[in-house]
Design a protein around this motif. Structure first.
Motif, short mmCIF file in Angstrom:
data_model
loop_
_atom_site.label_atom_id
_atom_site.label_comp_id
_atom_site.label_asym_id
_atom_site.label_seq_id
_atom_site.Cartn_x
_atom_site.Cartn_y
_atom_site.Cartn_z
N VAL A 176 0.83 -1.20 0.00
CA VAL A 176 0.00 0.00 0.00
C VAL A 176 0.87 1.25 0.00
CG1 VAL A 176 -1.87 -1.17 1.23
CG2 VAL A 176 -0.15 0.10 2.53
N ARG A 177 0.31 2.33 -0.55
CA ARG A 177 0.95 3.63 -0.47
C ARG A 177 -0.13 4.69 -0.36
NH1 ARG A 177 3.50 3.92 -6.58
NH2 ARG A 177 1.54 3.97 -7.73
N ASP A 178 0.28 5.89 0.04
CA ASP A 178 -0.65 6.99 0.17
C ASP A 178 -1.24 7.35 -1.19
OD1 ASP A 178 -1.39 9.38 2.22
OD2 ASP A 178 -1.13 10.15 0.18
N ALA A 179 -2.55 7.56 -1.24
CA ALA A 179 -3.22 7.82 -2.51
C ALA A 179 -2.74 9.11 -3.16
CB ALA A 179 -4.73 7.87 -2.30
N SER A 180 -2.17 10.03 -2.35
CA SER A 180 -1.70 11.30 -2.89
C SER A 180 -0.24 11.24 -3.33
CB SER A 180 -1.86 12.41 -1.84
OG SER A 180 -3.22 12.52 -1.45
N GLY A 181 0.39 10.09 -3.14
CA GLY A 181 1.77 9.94 -3.57
C GLY A 181 2.80 10.19 -2.49
N TYR A 182 2.37 10.56 -1.29
CA TYR A 182 3.30 10.80 -0.19
C TYR A 182 3.62 9.49 0.53
CZ TYR A 182 1.92 15.67 -0.93
OH TYR A 182 1.66 16.89 -1.48
N SER A 183 4.64 9.56 1.39
CA SER A 183 4.97 8.39 2.20
C SER A 183 3.81 8.07 3.14
CB SER A 183 6.24 8.67 3.02
OG SER A 183 7.33 8.93 2.17
N VAL A 184 3.65 6.79 3.42
CA VAL A 184 2.56 6.36 4.29
C VAL A 184 2.84 6.81 5.71
CG1 VAL A 184 1.27 4.40 5.18
CG2 VAL A 184 2.08 4.39 2.81
N ASP A 185 1.88 7.49 6.33
CA ASP A 185 2.02 8.00 7.69
C ASP A 185 1.92 6.83 8.66
OD1 ASP A 185 1.72 9.20 10.21
OD2 ASP A 185 0.69 10.94 9.36
N SER A 186 2.91 6.68 9.52
CA SER A 186 2.93 5.58 10.48
C SER A 186 1.74 5.64 11.44
CB SER A 186 4.24 5.58 11.27
OG SER A 186 4.39 6.81 11.97
N LYS A 187 1.26 6.87 11.73
CA LYS A 187 0.10 7.00 12.61
C LYS A 187 -1.16 6.41 11.97
CE LYS A 187 1.79 11.17 14.96
NZ LYS A 187 1.53 12.61 15.23
N ILE A 188 -1.28 6.58 10.64
CA ILE A 188 -2.43 6.01 9.93
C ILE A 188 -2.36 4.49 9.97
CG2 ILE A 188 -3.47 5.73 7.65
CD1 ILE A 188 -2.79 8.61 7.07
N ILE A 189 -1.16 3.95 9.78
CA ILE A 189 -0.99 2.49 9.81
C ILE A 189 -1.37 1.94 11.18
CG2 ILE A 189 0.68 0.60 9.66
CD1 ILE A 189 -0.12 1.73 6.97
N GLU A 190 -0.93 2.61 12.23
CA GLU A 190 -1.26 2.13 13.58
C GLU A 190 -2.75 2.22 13.84
OE1 GLU A 190 0.62 0.48 15.78
OE2 GLU A 190 1.94 0.48 14.02
N SER A 191 -3.40 3.27 13.31
CA SER A 191 -4.85 3.40 13.47
C SER A 191 -5.57 2.26 12.75
CB SER A 191 -5.30 4.75 12.91
OG SER A 191 -6.71 4.86 12.93
N ILE A 192 -5.10 1.92 11.55
CA ILE A 192 -5.70 0.81 10.79
C ILE A 192 -5.49 -0.51 11.52
CG2 ILE A 192 -5.48 -0.53 8.66
CD1 ILE A 192 -4.82 2.09 7.23
N ARG A 193 -4.30 -0.70 12.09
CA ARG A 193 -4.02 -1.95 12.81
C ARG A 193 -4.92 -2.09 14.03
NH1 ARG A 193 1.55 -2.82 14.74
NH2 ARG A 193 0.84 -4.99 14.87
#
Length: 447
Positions: free
Chosen positions: A381-398
């Motif tokens: 997965v990657r950020d839909a806007s082309g930026y690096s994936v935010d680790s906070k978003i990943i932790e929220s998803i987990r």
């Protein structure tokens, strides 16, 4: 009448090839003594178009790493030698696996009964190609869940703004393949609407079959090749020139053939990807040498078209280079690697991909499998806007999915560093004393 004669001729040719194969069954020699670092597998057999791919497919489906290969298939016979290791770089010692290799590669029938080939008699296979966009996988999964289809296995590739899916589903209630013609038509129509999206310039294709045999990775290559994902300038796909492999094609008129040379960062299944594409483009490899013992892989092949001719024009040469580059890059997984392992249930994939979409993540590649009631899924997965994936978003998803079920894995392929520089090597240099190549007007000699 003419069509009947051609069909009869092809049938006679197939029967003749089967007869020759029965008279000259393949000979497989497995040597664990001669090489210090690898198991040597030698296969001798009557020659036929595609047999090299069949052998490489078997080795790839066993997850072997090919560190060296020597290919020779002039005339009616071929001999291939492969140096292989397991994923940890060790020799193949397991006697059960060695017996399996002998049985499959030594068969006097086709090698395509490999472990990577699955029958779809108990499931429905759906093939999709179309324009890639954020949330596409989530939308496809939501439609299948709405139509009461349970996803058993799926593989998704994206490259150069194009996407290809192979999805195996069953009916939620019966657990068997979907066979009702009206329902199959509805599935095809609804998925077609999803795939068409906003891009009317490129055609979307949906195929639904309820029977047959498929090798998923081979079929994905064929689908993306037919979809012309190799064409450049179709939009931003994240494939910068710094990551492009070095592919060259020159004509060797002394031998009435063409030589394809490839240099790129090594990775698992690279040999399968290149041989698969050459075969599907109807080229025959009659000599080849592969060296992948370091961080880079070098492949060089003497080829002819099935009609016996070398590459005939600059346009054909350029198309071959583009297609090989695409085959190499399709499997290069851009993004963060996530692994999901949990008890399978109806709608699981739809729920997980919806959560990705709602958190502005796009899936660049996915492998979905169900084994003994367990869902074992891998997503890049990657950020839909082309930026690096935010680790906070990943932790929220987990937290939402379950931290013990969704894990973040290291992704060594997600490096933007260029391959280590080293001089270009022509691998046939030790095989032939002199060469005279013509690169469509540019004459070069190597001695």
């Amino acid at each position: 009448m003419e069509t009947t004669n051609r069909t009869y001729s092809r049938n006679m040719e197939d029967e003749y090839q089967k007869f020759i194969r029965r008279m000259n069954p393949p000979r497989v020699v497995i040597d664990n003594e001669s090489c210090k670092n690898a198991t040597i597998i030698q296969v001798d057999s009557a020659n036929k178009h595609g047999i090299l791919l069949e052998v490489v497919q078997v080795l790839t489906d066993l997850n072997f790493i090919v560190t060296k290969a020597y290919i020779s298939s002039d005339g009616g016979w071929f001999m291939d030698v492969f140096n292989v290791t397991d994923q940890e770089g060790n020799k193949i010692r397991d006697q059960g696996i060695l017996d399996y290799i002998q049985k499959v590669l030594g068969s006097d029938t086709s090698f395509t009964n490999s472990i990577g080939v699955t029958s779809s008699t108990d499931r429905t296979v759906i093939e999709l190609t179309g324009s890639d966009r954020p949330g596409l996988l989530s939308e496809v999964c939501a439609v299948l869940t709405h139509l009461k289809c349970n996803v058993l296995n799926a593989e998704v590739w994206t490259h150069n703004t194009r996407a290809a899916f192979i999805v195996q589903v069953t009916d939620n209630e019966s657990g068997s393949a979907v066979s009702d013609p009206d329902r199959l038509t509805t599935i095809k129509q609804m998925l077609s609407y999803i795939l068409e999206g906003s891009n009317k310039a490129r055609e979307a294709k949906t195929s639904v079959v309820s029977h047959g045999v498929v090798h998923t990775e081979r079929r994905l290559h064929q689908m993306m090749l037919a979809d012309r994902d190799y064409e450049r300038g179709t939009g931003g796909g994240g494939d910068g020139d710094t990551r492009r492999p070095e592919v060259n094609v020159v004509n060797w008129y002394d031998k009435d053939c063409s030589v394809v040379s490839i240099r790129c960062k090594d990775r698992p299944k690279l040999l399968f990807d290149t041989i698969c594409t050459l075969t599907d483009m109807e080229y025959i490899v009659f000599h080849g040498h592969v060296d992948a013992e370091g961080p880079e892989a070098y492949q060089e092949y003497c080829i002819r078209h099935v009609d016996g001719s070398p590459v005939k024009s600059e346009a054909e040469r350029e198309r071959m280079i583009q297609c090989i580059e695409a085959a190499i890059k399709r499997r290069v997984s851009e993004g963060l690697k996530l692994e999901l392992c949990t008890t399978d249930r109806v709608g699981l994939l739809s729920d997980v991909t919806r959560i990705f979409r709602e958190n502005s993540l796009t899936v660049t590649r996915a492998e979905v499998a169900t084994r003994s009631g367990k869902a074992i899924n891998t997503f890049y997965v990657r950020d839909a806007s082309g930026y690096s994936v935010d680790s906070k978003i990943i932790e929220s998803i987990r937290k939402e999915i379950g931290q013990t079920m969704l894990k973040v894995k290291n992704n060594p392929q997600d490096s933007n560093t260029s391959p280590q520089e080293s001089p270009t090597r022509f691998l046939f240099g030790g095989l032939f004393k002199s060469k005279s190549f013509v690169n469509f007007g540019l004459v070069r000699s190597y001695s």
